[in-house]
Design an enzyme around this catalytic site. Structure first.
Site, PDB file in Angstrom:
ATOM      1  N   SER A 160       0.835  -1.190   0.000  1.00 59.55           N
ATOM      2  CA  SER A 160       0.000   0.000   0.000  1.00 59.55           C
ATOM      3  C   SER A 160       0.882   1.257   0.000  1.00 59.55           C
ATOM      4  CB  SER A 160      -0.949  -0.051   1.206  1.00 59.55           C
ATOM      5  OG  SER A 160      -2.005   0.857   1.051  1.00 59.55           O
TER       6      SER A 160
ATOM      7  N   ARG B 131     -11.800   6.492   9.424  1.00 57.47           N
ATOM      8  CA  ARG B 131     -11.315   5.131   9.462  1.00 57.47           C
ATOM      9  C   ARG B 131     -12.348   4.148   8.900  1.00 57.47           C
ATOM     10  NH1 ARG B 131      -6.987   1.824   9.277  1.00 57.47           N
ATOM     11  NH2 ARG B 131      -7.185   0.020  10.604  1.00 57.47           N
TER      12      ARG B 131
ATOM     13  N   ASP C 242      -8.272  -6.607  -4.954  1.00 60.47           N
ATOM     14  CA  ASP C 242      -7.929  -5.280  -4.423  1.00 60.47           C
ATOM     15  C   ASP C 242      -8.500  -4.216  -5.357  1.00 60.47           C
ATOM     16  OD1 ASP C 242      -6.752  -2.943  -3.520  1.00 60.47           O
ATOM     17  OD2 ASP C 242      -4.718  -3.735  -3.476  1.00 60.47           O
TER      18      ASP C 242
ATOM     19  N   HIS D 105      -7.560  -5.466  -0.594  1.00 60.22           N
ATOM     20  CA  HIS D 105      -6.299  -4.751  -0.419  1.00 60.22           C
ATOM     21  C   HIS D 105      -5.516  -5.251   0.796  1.00 60.22           C
ATOM     22  CE1 HIS D 105      -3.501  -1.454  -0.764  1.00 60.22           C
ATOM     23  NE2 HIS D 105      -3.780  -1.025   0.447  1.00 60.22           N
ATOM     24  N   ASP D 106      -6.237  -5.534   1.879  1.00 60.75           N
ATOM     25  CA  ASP D 106      -5.570  -5.914   3.129  1.00 60.75           C
ATOM     26  C   ASP D 106      -4.928  -7.295   3.090  1.00 60.75           C
ATOM     27  OD1 ASP D 106      -5.659  -3.697   4.654  1.00 60.75           O
ATOM     28  OD2 ASP D 106      -7.240  -4.357   6.018  1.00 60.75           O
TER      29      ASP D 106
END
Lengths: 398, 398
Positions: free
Chosen positions: B164, B234, B330, B363-364
């Site tokens: 990232s 967040r 992602d 993505h994570d």
């Protein structure tokens, strides 16, 4: 089929009456039953019509609006002064030709443009409903629309049509009142709200409720407006209405000031400025509590829930003709969700056609100048109208 | 190649020293030059190391952390008490084997876990920097890391690696200090921040700045914390770190209370409760102004900008070995962006391998137990280490 691009349609020579705005007071004798178990009534429904209802009352099209829409298909919008949200589609000579159809659009229950919702006065308290408004569902919104049709003396809709949350209402119509809907056109929608979409809605609600000016929902009585929270909610949602390729095409990394970045937190990039504008203009026309209630109704929507998760059962025995439309770049209500609706309709032996329109415009394509979408729509409606014996719109004399 | 699943690695029998946490004061003689034209110094850099630097100083791996990460690859985290963010990848017997490599991770410039950033005291005022902190770039973060390596006496990195925003730093390293990076592994990254990602960052910043407790950035001096705004930021970002299929698999429409919805605005759906928890726990460990500065640095990142938009020119003549990794689900840093980096590297005649890992984790995935990703990584590192003549990690005696 009318191939004239809508934006260049013969507006000036429209033979039918222009749009008219109305309100109706419904449920005066007994309140409306709500899915929550509660009751509400009397209720006011604000709506717009365009075109003329024929003697057989067989040419009515109900347009169902999306989350932040309203009944102003045609403008000028009373708050913004701008054109209506579906002028590109609805009007004389347009895809939904108001020389042929009688088109109705009502502000949804829970809305903030005239229909009963959290911004209106609760007769029991003399104060705005605020959070005291009952939590409503897509089913409740459609029930109010059915009451409006009763009021207008319309038994059967020629078509129910809508995009996004409008598509949810269209599907709800087909399930709740199958005998009252000849055709249903759910656009960019789903049979249930996905986990990701619930998540985005929840972020929006948290942004609103985090704003001290929201004041536990009592901001109207206190003369406040949770502008910042509502703007953040809108900005987040707005990103989901577009596609990454469209954002790239429109803005890319273009700067407000071409000479360079500011090394600060002003809107350096055009996409930032655009988003801020979207947030700021939204708060002028929309009510924060309406946003809470309507997003909640979307989250609760799940047509399969009452049928042990088997969506096909919801459509069993339907005679409605369906035209399901999705957009290839829509990631909020992706094509897979429309396909699942089509599969269920097929399993229920329903008559259904399905078109995925190839476009990079994302979810909002149903609001935009998207010729392939408009062609699909007019093709379906014209075929159906011929079959139903609705006379064609008068020839353009030019 | 070590095929032992990292989570079951022989941690208890680790021959190398465990992780140690340090701080270094740099730029004591002259301040650090910033991309904005400003200067900063002296600066403090907080970092963690694990493993032993060999006599040739040739086995150092720099791990670059993501937006909300820090230098605690290994825990316990001083604020949360939880494991470090990359324990699954870094450690004795793991993919980045600390019996073989000397691994360094530093809290980025602008961060909030010990490195100079907006939460630290501005020596000129005796107050926290707040918005008075200079706007920094990914280039500045990497410049601070290079100063740290100078301080540690490390001339050349065996590898720079990160996911990232960490991938942005890795690519910046390869462009700014090509002779100091033997290998570069940018994971789930891009050579520039996209319009959609700038938009999501802007929403997060607006949420923070909309919180009255942010107080124009001066909340620390005033003893306040913009918890609500930071939590909303967040929550929005967290949705983008996951994939729709993963959200569906984990949560779907599952309710907190299986007997039914509440017809209210509590967290009815498990995905809502999960998001609220993510927001609430984040604000305990992260600084709101750091969030502003670091997201801004990401937005400004564009490696092609200095080369008339031709990314290949940024890599011209590079001798660094690249392994570019992306994840199929992602959508924040989609595979297409990694492919563009690979195309540019090919055009620059660089040595590059590219793997798109098929996963639904979004993505994570670079933070999670994703065996195909770990196999790719260890395969690349082991091959390179053999070529470089680094002795293998000691055999497991069992």
């Amino acid at each position: 089929m009318n191939d004239t691009p809508p934006a260049q349609g013969p507006l000036g020579r429209a033979p039918g009456p222009g749009p008219t705005n109305h309100t109706a007071t419904l449920c005066t004798r007994e309140p409306m039953r709500l899915d929550s178990g509660g009751e509400l009534g009397p209720i006011t429904v604000a709506y717009q019509t365009q075109g003329v209802l024929n003697a057989e009352r067989s040419n009515a099209i109900l347009v169902c609006h999306a989350l932040t829409g309203d009944h102003y298909m045609q403008g000028p919008h009373p708050v913004t002064g701008k054109p209506g949200w579906w002028e590109i589609v609805v009007g004389p000579g347009r895809v939904i030709d108001t020389r042929r159809y009688f088109v109705i659009c009502s502000n949804v229950l829970g809305g903030c443009l005239g229909t009963t919702g959290p911004r209106e006065i609760n007769p029991a308290t003399g104060q705005p409903w605020g959070l005291g408004f009952p939590v409503i569902t897509i089913g409740d919104m459609v029930r109010a629309q059915a009451l409006l049709l009763d009021h207008l003396g319309i038994d059967t809709l020629f078509c129910a049509i809508g995009g996004s949350m409008g598509a949810m209402q269209v599907l709800q119509w087909a399930v709740a009142y199958p005998e009252r809907v000849r055709a249903a056109v759910p656009i960019a929608g789903s049979w249930r709200h996905s986990a990701q979409n619930i998540a985005f809605n929840e972020v929006g609600r948290q942004a609103i409720m985090a704003d001290p000016d929201w004041s536990g929902g009592d901001y109207l009585s206190e003369g406040r407006v949770p502008r910042r929270g509502l703007a953040v909610a809108r900005m987040t949602a707005h990103i989901t209405y577009l596609s990454e390729p469209a954002l790239h095409r429109k803005f890319g990394r273009k700067l407000q000031n071409p000479t360079g970045v500011s090394y600060g937190f002003d809107a350096d990039f055009q996409v930032e400025s655009y988003l801020r504008h979207q947030g700021a203009s939204f708060v002028k026309r929309f009510d924060a509590n309406s946003y809470l209630f309507i997003t909640r109704a979307m989250d609760y929507f799940d047509l399969a829930a009452a049928h042990d998760g088997v969506l096909a059962r919801a459509f069993q025995g339907t005679k409605t003709r369906f035209c399901v439309i999705s957009f290839s770049s829509d990631w909020l209500f992706p094509t897979a969700e429309s396909r699942a609706v089509v599969r269920a309709l097929n399993a229920a032996a329903a008559r259904v056609s399905f078109v995925e329109v190839t476009t990079d415009k994302g979810h909002d394509a149903f609001l935009l100048d998207e010729p392939a979408f408009h062609d699909t729509l007019s093709g379906f409606l014209n075929g159906l109208a011929e079959q139903a014996g609705l006379p064609p719109a008068p020839e353009d004399p030019s």
